[in-house]
Design an enzyme around this catalytic site. Structure first.
Site, mmCIF file in Angstrom:
data_model
loop_
_atom_site.group_PDB
_atom_site.id
_atom_site.type_symbol
_atom_site.label_atom_id
_atom_site.label_comp_id
_atom_site.label_asym_id
_atom_site.label_seq_id
_atom_site.Cartn_x
_atom_site.Cartn_y
_atom_site.Cartn_z
ATOM 1 N N GLU A 197 0.824 -1.209 0.000
ATOM 2 C CA GLU A 197 0.000 0.000 0.000
ATOM 3 C C GLU A 197 0.860 1.261 0.000
ATOM 4 O O GLU A 197 0.530 2.245 -0.662
ATOM 5 C CB GLU A 197 -0.958 -0.001 1.184
ATOM 6 C CG GLU A 197 -2.007 -1.117 1.157
ATOM 7 C CD GLU A 197 -2.922 -1.054 -0.058
ATOM 8 O OE1 GLU A 197 -2.905 -0.044 -0.784
ATOM 9 O OE2 GLU A 197 -3.657 -2.039 -0.287
ATOM 10 N N TYR A 255 -6.912 6.207 3.553
ATOM 11 C CA TYR A 255 -6.957 5.081 2.624
ATOM 12 C C TYR A 255 -6.145 3.894 3.127
ATOM 13 O O TYR A 255 -6.652 2.780 3.263
ATOM 14 C CB TYR A 255 -6.484 5.479 1.217
ATOM 15 C CG TYR A 255 -6.197 4.238 0.413
ATOM 16 C CD1 TYR A 255 -7.246 3.457 -0.067
ATOM 17 C CD2 TYR A 255 -4.893 3.769 0.252
ATOM 18 C CE1 TYR A 255 -7.010 2.266 -0.716
ATOM 19 C CE2 TYR A 255 -4.647 2.574 -0.406
ATOM 20 C CZ TYR A 255 -5.705 1.829 -0.894
ATOM 21 O OH TYR A 255 -5.467 0.642 -1.506
ATOM 22 N N ASP A 288 -10.269 4.877 -2.393
ATOM 23 C CA ASP A 288 -9.125 5.439 -3.098
ATOM 24 C C ASP A 288 -9.630 6.229 -4.298
ATOM 25 O O ASP A 288 -10.833 6.423 -4.468
ATOM 26 C CB ASP A 288 -8.157 4.327 -3.533
ATOM 27 C CG ASP A 288 -8.703 3.543 -4.707
ATOM 28 O OD1 ASP A 288 -9.936 3.535 -4.906
ATOM 29 O OD2 ASP A 288 -7.902 2.949 -5.449
#
Length: 292
Positions: free
Chosen positions: A35, A118, A136
């Site tokens: 991520e 996020y 997102d």
DNA sequence: TAAGCGTGGAT
DNA sequence: TATCCAAGCTT
């Protein structure tokens, strides 16, 4: 809401890409690293770097034991190198505050360096299977089009989380799939530039399509020109340091032929200020172990 | 709230 | 060729 969940789930089952972080048992650390790397860097560029990173540092504790400069070097050309620094800091925080285990709680994740709305929820949902809205840029575009009937989403807003939450089914596993499916749809079908509405599972209920694809008056400001920018200078300085690492570079040897010497020096100063470089005597180097 | 932050591929 | 775009975050 007419319900995006059912068509998204059905579509995702067949259309989802086979990505490393979707493999069974990929692990919370792997998810966290992926991520970080995916923050503004395309999937295809991330994959090889992710695998190399995890081979070198299989756990947060392993990364925390290395100097931050090693993280910046390993980050290579993924872009936004401060993310490498932040990921390293997060690893130290995980070691010191969470016994080396990536936290599961969203607030605990949000408290880590470099993790925002996020990333915190992506880890909680995709690594730990909890139920939260994950929003997102892809999801925001899908919601803007399918639900609001607009061509492009507005700027990110906390309200986005509530709007996505309203689309999630009650079941925890199903909710996770809807989160992933909305992102995936935005990434490969409901794309920013040339959406593939002919193969979109939401076409029949899409408000933007029903309205005849109205343009959105985009007051987005244009991305600044990169060529000749301070950002380009920073990138060039940092590349010099990465290529020389672990050796430092004499200051006189840092971009000696850069067309704008003042800009080069500004770039060096800002990198030092950001913690991405250290100036010691008359040499420049990537950050080493903290003095303490 | 808006600006700043890398890099490379696609159009 | 120039611009757009990419699983955001911090200040």
């Amino acid at each position: 809401m007419p319900g995006l969940a059912a068509p998204l789930i059905a579509w995702y089952r067949d259309a989802a890409r086979d990505l490393p972080w979707r493999r069974e048992g990929f692990g919370a650390w792997g998810t966290l690293v992926s991520e970080f790397m995916l923050q503004q860097t395309p999937v295809t560029r991330v994959i090889p770097h992710l695998e190399a990173w995890l081979a070198r540092w299989p756990s947060p504790t392993d990364l925390a034991a290395s100097p931050p400069g090693d993280a910046v070097t390993q980050w290579a050309n993924l872009g936004y190198p401060r993310r490498a620094l932040w990921l390293h800091r997060a690893a130290v925080e995980i070691r010191d505050r969470h016994d080396g285990v990536v936290p599961r709680d969203v607030d605990a994740l949000l408290a880590l360096t470099g993790i925002g709305d996020y990333t915190a929820r992506a880890v909680a949902v995709f690594a730990y299977g909890d139920r939260h809205p994950v929003v997102d840029t892809n999801t925001r575009r899908v919601l803007a089009r399918a639900v609001e009937g607009r061509a492009q989403p507005g700027p990110p807003h906390r309200r986005d989380l509530e709007r996505m939450d309203a689309e999630l089914p009650d079941g925890i596993a199903e909710a996770a799939v809807v989160n992933a499916a909305a992102m995936e749809l935005g990434a490969i079908v409901c794309t920013a530039r040339s959406p593939k509405c002919a193969v979109c599972p939401l076409a029949d209920l899409c408000a933007w399509r029903a309205a005849g694809y109205p343009e959105s008056e985009d007051r987005r400001r244009r991305q600044a020109t990169y060529e000749g920018s301070d950002r380009q200078a920073r990138g060039a300085v940092l590349k010099t340091l990465r290529d020389a690492a672990p050796s430092p570079v004499p200051l006189f040897a840092v971009l000696p032929d850069w067309p704008d010497a003042a800009q080069r020096d500004r770039a060096i100063d800002s990198l030092v200020s950001d913690g991405l470089a250290e100036a010691i005597d008359d040499v420049l180097r990537l950050p080493g172990h903290p003095a303490s």
